[in-house]
Every structure is written in C-alpha cells, then in structure tokens.
Design a protein around this motif. Structure first.
Motif, PDB file in Angstrom:
ATOM      1  N   HIS A 194       0.775  -1.498  -0.132  1.00 19.98           N
ATOM      2  CA  HIS A 194       0.018  -0.001   0.043  1.00 19.98           C
ATOM      3  C   HIS A 194       1.016   1.191   0.076  1.00 19.98           C
ATOM      4  CE1 HIS A 194      -3.697   2.088   0.900  1.00 19.98           C
ATOM      5  NE2 HIS A 194      -4.179   1.469  -0.039  1.00 19.98           N
ATOM      6  N   LYS A 260     -16.551  13.844  20.244  1.00 19.81           N
ATOM      7  CA  LYS A 260     -15.181  13.135  20.568  1.00 19.81           C
ATOM      8  C   LYS A 260     -14.898  13.048  22.075  1.00 19.81           C
ATOM      9  CE  LYS A 260     -13.443  16.035  16.749  1.00 19.81           C
ATOM     10  NZ  LYS A 260     -12.416  16.786  16.336  1.00 19.81           N
ATOM     11  N   GLY A 268     -11.609   1.885  11.831  1.00 15.47           N
ATOM     12  CA  GLY A 268     -11.806   0.956  10.559  1.00 15.47           C
ATOM     13  C   GLY A 268     -12.498   2.241   9.425  1.00 15.47           C
ATOM     14  N   HIS A 271      -8.781   7.587   6.380  1.00 11.76           N
ATOM     15  CA  HIS A 271      -7.530   7.065   5.622  1.00 11.76           C
ATOM     16  C   HIS A 271      -6.751   8.443   5.382  1.00 11.76           C
ATOM     17  CE1 HIS A 271      -4.703   4.940   3.123  1.00 11.76           C
ATOM     18  NE2 HIS A 271      -4.951   3.861   3.828  1.00 11.76           N
ATOM     19  N   ARG A 272      -5.267   8.205   5.631  1.00 11.19           N
ATOM     20  CA  ARG A 272      -4.597   9.360   5.247  1.00 11.19           C
ATOM     21  C   ARG A 272      -4.636   9.745   3.855  1.00 11.19           C
ATOM     22  NH1 ARG A 272      -3.710  11.010   9.968  1.00 11.19           N
ATOM     23  NH2 ARG A 272      -2.283  10.119  11.283  1.00 11.19           N
ATOM     24  N   LYS A 275      -9.576   9.724   0.152  1.00  7.05           N
ATOM     25  CA  LYS A 275     -10.789  10.432   0.784  1.00  7.05           C
ATOM     26  C   LYS A 275     -11.845  10.028   0.102  1.00  7.05           C
ATOM     27  CE  LYS A 275      -7.791  12.136   3.576  1.00  7.05           C
ATOM     28  NZ  LYS A 275      -7.958  11.801   4.975  1.00  7.05           N
ATOM     29  N   ARG A 280     -10.239  -1.516  -1.252  1.00  6.02           N
ATOM     30  CA  ARG A 280     -10.187  -2.847  -0.715  1.00  6.02           C
ATOM     31  C   ARG A 280     -11.229  -3.064   0.089  1.00  6.02           C
ATOM     32  NH1 ARG A 280      -4.629  -1.484   2.158  1.00  6.02           N
ATOM     33  NH2 ARG A 280      -5.947   0.405   2.544  1.00  6.02           N
ATOM     34  N   ARG A 353       0.988  -8.163   4.302  1.00  3.46           N
ATOM     35  CA  ARG A 353       2.029  -7.064   4.063  1.00  3.46           C
ATOM     36  C   ARG A 353       3.415  -7.571   3.454  1.00  3.46           C
ATOM     37  NH1 ARG A 353       0.460  -1.748   4.296  1.00  3.46           N
ATOM     38  NH2 ARG A 353      -1.108  -2.784   3.227  1.00  3.46           N
TER      39      ARG A 353
HETATM   40  C1  SDX Z   1      -4.347   1.581   7.785  1.00  7.28           C
HETATM   41  O1  SDX Z   1      -1.569   4.303   5.210  1.00  7.28           O
HETATM   42  C2  SDX Z   1      -1.780   3.480   4.768  1.00  7.28           C
HETATM   43  O2  SDX Z   1      -2.029   3.001   3.711  1.00  7.28           O
HETATM   44  C3  SDX Z   1      -2.562   2.532   6.030  1.00  7.28           C
HETATM   45  C4  SDX Z   1      -3.256   1.430   5.681  1.00  7.28           C
HETATM   46  C5  SDX Z   1      -2.299   0.198   4.725  1.00  7.28           C
HETATM   47  O3  SDX Z   1      -2.630  -0.556   4.026  1.00  7.28           O
HETATM   48  O4  SDX Z   1      -1.007   0.228   5.244  1.00  7.28           O
HETATM   49  O5  SDX Z   1      -4.155   1.536   4.590  1.00  7.28           O
HETATM   50  C6  SDX Z   1      -3.721   0.571   6.635  1.00  7.28           C
HETATM   51  O6  SDX Z   1      -3.571   1.928   8.607  1.00  7.28           O
HETATM   52  C7  SDX Z   1      -5.685   1.776   7.420  1.00  7.28           C
HETATM   53  C8  SDX Z   1      -6.213   2.773   8.542  1.00  7.28           C
HETATM   54  C9  SDX Z   1      -6.601   2.082   9.954  1.00  7.28           C
HETATM   55  N1  SDX Z   1      -7.006   2.987  10.991  1.00  7.28           N
HETATM   56  C10 SDX Z   1      -8.093   3.187  11.447  1.00  7.28           C
HETATM   57  O7  SDX Z   1      -8.995   2.671  10.964  1.00  7.28           O
HETATM   58  C11 SDX Z   1      -8.133   3.826  12.929  1.00  7.28           C
HETATM   59  C12 SDX Z   1      -9.198   5.158  12.665  1.00  7.28           C
HETATM   60  N2  SDX Z   1      -8.880   5.995  11.555  1.00  7.28           N
HETATM   61  C13 SDX Z   1      -8.049   7.311  11.839  1.00  7.28           C
HETATM   62  O8  SDX Z   1      -7.378   7.320  13.147  1.00  7.28           O
HETATM   63  C14 SDX Z   1      -7.690   8.110  11.010  1.00  7.28           C
HETATM   64  O9  SDX Z   1      -8.596   8.171   9.940  1.00  7.28           O
HETATM   65  C15 SDX Z   1      -6.378   8.004  10.303  1.00  7.28           C
HETATM   66  C16 SDX Z   1      -5.139   8.085  11.063  1.00  7.28           C
HETATM   67  C17 SDX Z   1      -6.254   6.548   9.503  1.00  7.28           C
HETATM   68  C18 SDX Z   1      -6.309   9.184   9.118  1.00  7.28           C
HETATM   69  O10 SDX Z   1      -6.468  10.259   9.682  1.00  7.28           O
HETATM   70  P1  SDX Z   1      -6.471  11.595   8.799  1.00  7.28           P
HETATM   71  O11 SDX Z   1      -7.339  11.116   7.490  1.00  7.28           O
HETATM   72  O12 SDX Z   1      -5.005  12.081   8.540  1.00  7.28           O
HETATM   73  O13 SDX Z   1      -7.336  12.258   9.444  1.00  7.28           O
HETATM   74  P2  SDX Z   1      -7.217  13.481  10.697  1.00  7.28           P
HETATM   75  O14 SDX Z   1      -6.445  12.653  11.706  1.00  7.28           O
HETATM   76  O15 SDX Z   1      -6.464  14.525  10.174  1.00  7.28           O
HETATM   77  O16 SDX Z   1      -8.448  13.691  11.140  1.00  7.28           O
HETATM   78  C19 SDX Z   1      -9.340  14.670  10.258  1.00  7.28           C
HETATM   79  C20 SDX Z   1     -10.556  14.845  11.183  1.00  7.28           C
HETATM   80  C21 SDX Z   1     -10.464  15.130  12.447  1.00  7.28           C
HETATM   81  O17 SDX Z   1     -11.521  15.826  12.839  1.00  7.28           O
HETATM   82  P3  SDX Z   1     -11.378  17.286  13.115  1.00  7.28           P
HETATM   83  O18 SDX Z   1     -10.111  17.764  13.992  1.00  7.28           O
HETATM   84  O19 SDX Z   1     -11.316  18.180  11.821  1.00  7.28           O
HETATM   85  O20 SDX Z   1     -12.727  17.854  14.093  1.00  7.28           O
HETATM   86  O21 SDX Z   1     -11.146  13.658  10.885  1.00  7.28           O
HETATM   87  C22 SDX Z   1     -11.259  13.077  12.258  1.00  7.28           C
HETATM   88  C23 SDX Z   1     -10.563  13.640  13.117  1.00  7.28           C
HETATM   89  O22 SDX Z   1     -10.733  13.724  14.504  1.00  7.28           O
HETATM   90  N3  SDX Z   1     -11.340  11.614  12.008  1.00  7.28           N
HETATM   91  C24 SDX Z   1     -12.045  10.601  12.738  1.00  7.28           C
HETATM   92  C25 SDX Z   1     -11.711   9.428  12.273  1.00  7.28           C
HETATM   93  N4  SDX Z   1     -10.549   9.681  11.452  1.00  7.28           N
HETATM   94  C26 SDX Z   1     -10.391  11.151  11.547  1.00  7.28           C
HETATM   95  N5  SDX Z   1     -13.362  10.821  13.477  1.00  7.28           N
HETATM   96  C27 SDX Z   1     -13.816   9.704  13.653  1.00  7.28           C
HETATM   97  N6  SDX Z   1     -13.470   8.569  13.460  1.00  7.28           N
HETATM   98  C28 SDX Z   1     -12.064   8.465  12.771  1.00  7.28           C
HETATM   99  N7  SDX Z   1     -11.582   6.975  12.399  1.00  7.28           N
END
Ligand code: SDX
Length: 393
Positions: A194, A260, A268, A271-272, A275, A280, A353
């Motif tokens: 990925h 929050k 779940g 995603h970074r 969008k 997958r 992976r």
């Molecule tokens: C993987 O990079 C990859 O490719 C990774 C991966 C791979 O194959 O290797 O795809 C595998 O790691 C998938 C991601 C698995 N993680 C989760 O499911 C954990 C929950 N998700 C998050 O923690 C979060 O979404 C991230 C870290 C994955 C991504 O964060 P972003 O896109 O950088 O978003 P951000 O942290 O900058 O947040 C933006 C806003 C914030 O709110 P505000 O401050 O604007 O009010 O979105 C909110 C965040 O609080 N937010 C969420 C959220 N994710 C972001 N709110 C609720 N639930 C969530 N999951």
C-alpha cells in the motif's frame, strides 16, 4: 495510459521517495500493484503470484511461479533453536512483539546471508522470510493456547499450510476448509502492499542505513502494531463488541464519536490517502457476506457494522471529513469467523503485507534515488540563548 508514469516536479518535491511498486489515487479510490488494478488481482490472482509480482515487478510465467512456490515450500521449517525461542515468552504475550522478535532473531541464524548488496543473499533471505513468517505466526498462536507446534507440511500451499499449523493438532488429521484458504488468500492479496504507509516507510527508513532485511522487516512489524495502523482491525472488533455489549445503540456511539468523547474514533474509518471509499474495503465488503454465510460469522456484529456504515455515509460529520470505511473495517469480522482471536488480526495483516515490505526494501537497496534516507525538519523550538547556573533559574 501505459508504460511508466511521468512525475510532476512539484509533486516530487513533496514526496518522501519515488517508487515503481504501487500506485494509489486517494480521490479516485484507485489501487494498482505494478500497474495491475487490485480488483483484477483480487478476482484472478493468488497471494503467491501477487507476492512474485510485487517483488520481481512482473507476473510470473507458469514455470517461474512453480519454481518460486517450490523454493518457498523448502524453507518453511524453523531452526530448532528458534523453535525453542517461543518457550521464553509468557503465554498471554501479544503475538506482534513475538513476531517482530522472532523475525529479528532470524538474522542470528543466517549470518552468512545478510549482505543487502549480494543478490544471492537477498534472494535466499526473501524466500526464507516469505516461507517462515507463516510458521512463526502459527507458533505464536499455538504458544498462546498452550498447544503443541505442528511442523510444516511442504505438500501444502502457503496459506493452507499456515491454517493447518494454526488450527491443526498432532493427534488427528486436519483438513483445511478450501473456502477458508480462498478467503484468507484474497485478504492477503488485498493487504500485500500500500505504497508509503507507516510500516512500509519504516522498513525503507531502517533499510536506508543498510540494515539487513530481517532487521528492517522486524521494524515494520513493530510499526504495524500501532492501533491507528495495522492494529485497527482488532480495534474495530472491540468497538463492535462494545456497542453490542452496551445494548447495540449505534446512534449513541456515533454521537460519542462526533462529540469526540474520550477521544473515541470510528475505528476502520478514515484514511491518510483515501478520501473516497478504500477500494479494498469495497472488495472485502462484497465478499464478507459470502464468507460469513459460509463460515457462520457473528451476524449481530455484522449487522452493527452495516448500521455504523449507513450512519457514517449519511452523516455530514463523516462525509465532510471524507471518512469512509478502510481495509480494516470488515476484515476483523472475517478473521473472527475463521476462528482467530482478536489479538491475532494484526498478525494476519503482517502476513499479507510481507511481500510489499520486501519489495520496497529491495527497490530501495537497488536504487539509491528511492531511499528515504535522512528526513529534515522545520525547527520550531527556542532561538539561541545562554546557559544559566542553577542558582539563577
Ligand atoms: C491502515 O497509510 C496506509 O496506507 C495505511 C493502510 C495500509 O494499507 O497500510 O491503509 C492501513 O492503517 C488503515 C487505517 C486504519 N486506522 C483506523 O481505522 C483508525 C481510525 N482512523 C483514524 O485514526 C484516521 O482516520 C487515520 C489516522 C487513519 C487517518 O487520519 P486523517 O485522514 O489524517 O485524518 P485526521 O487525523 O487529520 O483527522 C481529520 C478529522 C479530525 O476531525 P477534526 O479535528 O477535523 O474535527 O477527521 C477526524 C479527526 O478527528 N477523524 C475521525 C476519524 N478519522 C479522522 N473521526 C472519527 N473517526 C475516525 N476514524
């Protein structure tokens, strides 16, 4: 349209590195391994064939795949001293540190094949890792349940062998369910690479010091362990069980996330890079129903998951933040239906992976231009100031 992508110079300045392995378009929800769309590989390929593609850059011929498969089947056994390594861990140890420790320990058993610039040593280390990680993972599971280890059976395929070593017993024959093999093979394909995610960037960064393959992959396993990365698939199950055990009020949980409360997140989701819907997750969701119907998953958790998704996809809070289901949202339900305990889900992510990590480490070793090297920083600390003796502080 075909051939190599040309890079916008502006993009190059912001990228951590260049790579020819995986292409992601986060807005369009596109994922390709060496140019092949993930949807086609998921439907038509196998995990070993995808591993070959990621590592060597081309889909193998029948002879190349047979040779690759044969080589891997000859290296599934662990050194007996490494097998004893597991005796030192507590039974309730989390399997991810067990996995990273055992992989790091491989470099003590194969000291004659650690040179990252000797193609033959890189090749044998690649085969050993692909072959032995499933055995290490199965032994970590057996240790956790106090059951005897099963030696690999080299007449079986990689995924079938892993399932037999994990769920089989020396006392009786264990026939692996072919539906289980196909489902796990598909999930491994979807996790195989990925681009520059946290754990892959870790493998490249550690490898950029010319650390050997085992040391670099061990570091990647540790990075994957984090709940925001590979640990999310376990966290999703814990989240679903928490909603079920507190009465199943999905809206109440969604409100907690939006407010929050206690930093709770919709695990779940988000995603970074994506969008849009993670391609997958779309494939997994499509097969989740089939797999869970066949394996008899916990429908109450699947029902809660679907309700959560419906809420998230229609709620402005999530839509405005572009939070869609990612690869981890449905996988935990499938792993659970297969019989894996929740804390083993991230181990399964690591097994999938591994070929991607290896491909990136080899690419970087072969092409200094793709090294992450030594990232710089923007300094935001104190300007220069003079030392003060303690009496004046
Ligand atoms: C993987 O990079 C990859 O490719 C990774 C991966 C791979 O194959 O290797 O795809 C595998 O790691 C998938 C991601 C698995 N993680 C989760 O499911 C954990 C929950 N998700 C998050 O923690 C979060 O979404 C991230 C870290 C994955 C991504 O964060 P972003 O896109 O950088 O978003 P951000 O942290 O900058 O947040 C933006 C806003 C914030 O709110 P505000 O401050 O604007 O009010 O979105 C909110 C965040 O609080 N937010 C969420 C959220 N994710 C972001 N709110 C609720 N639930 C969530 N999951």
């Amino acid at each position: 349209k075909t051939g190599l992508v040309t890079l916008d110079p502006g993009f190059v300045n912001t990228a951590a590195c260049s790579s020819a392995i995986t292409y992601i378009d986060g807005d369009a929800g596109i994922l390709r391994y060496r140019g092949y769309p993930i949807e086609q590989l998921a439907e038509k390929s196998s995990f070993l064939e995808v591993s070959y593609l990621l590592i060597y850059g081309e889909l193998p011929t029948a002879a190349e795949l047979e040779d690759f498969t044969h080589k891997i089947s000859r290296h599934t056994l662990l050194h007996e001293d490494l097998k004893r390594f597991f005796d030192g861990f507590p039974r309730d140890a989390h399997p991810m540190p067990v996995l990273s420790s055992a992989v790091s320990a491989l470099s003590t058993f194969y000291q004659d094949s650690l040179n990252p610039f000797d193609p033959n040593q890189v090749e044998i280390s690649t085969i050993r890792l692909l072959a032995k990680l499933p055995t290490i993972a199965a032994y970590a599971y057996k240790k956790s349940v106090g059951q005897p280890f099963l030696y690999p059976d080299n007449s079986l395929g990689l995924v079938e062998n892993f399932l037999r070593m994990t769920f089989g017993f020396p006392a009786e024959n264990y026939d692996v369910d072919p539906d289980l093999v196909r489902a796990l093979d598909l999930l491994f394909i979807l996790h195989a690479d990925h681009e520059q995610n946290c754990s892959t960037s870790t493998v490249r960064l550690v490898g950029s010091s010319e650390a050997n393959l085992f040391a670099s992959i061990s570091a990647g396993i540790n990075a994957l362990f984090g709940p925001l990365h590979g640990g999310a698939n376990s966290a999703v199950l814990e989240m679903l069980e928490g909603i079920r055990d507190s009465g199943g009020d999905v809206q109440a949980f969604v409100n907690k996330v939006k407010n929050k409360e206690d930093g709770v997140k919709l695990m779940g989701f988000g995603h970074r890079v994506y969008k849009n819907y993670d391609p997958r997750a779309a494939i997994i969701k499509k097969t989740a129903d089939d797999i869970l119907n066949k394996l008899g998953g916990d429908d109450s958790l699947l029902d809660i998951a679907k309700q959560l998704e419906e809420h998230a996809l229609s709620d402005e809070y999530f839509v405005s933040r572009k939070l869609y289901p990612n690869v981890d949202f449905y996988t935990g339900l499938i792993y659970r239906a297969m019989g894996f305990p929740t804390k083993f889900f991230t181990v399964l992510f690591a097994l999938g992976r591994l070929p991607g990590w290896i491909a990136h480490w080899r690419e970087m070793m072969n092409d200094p231009a793709t090294k992450i090297g030594r990232p710089r920083q923007v300094y935001i600390g104190q300007t220069e100031r003079d030392y003060k003796p303690v009496a004046e502080r």
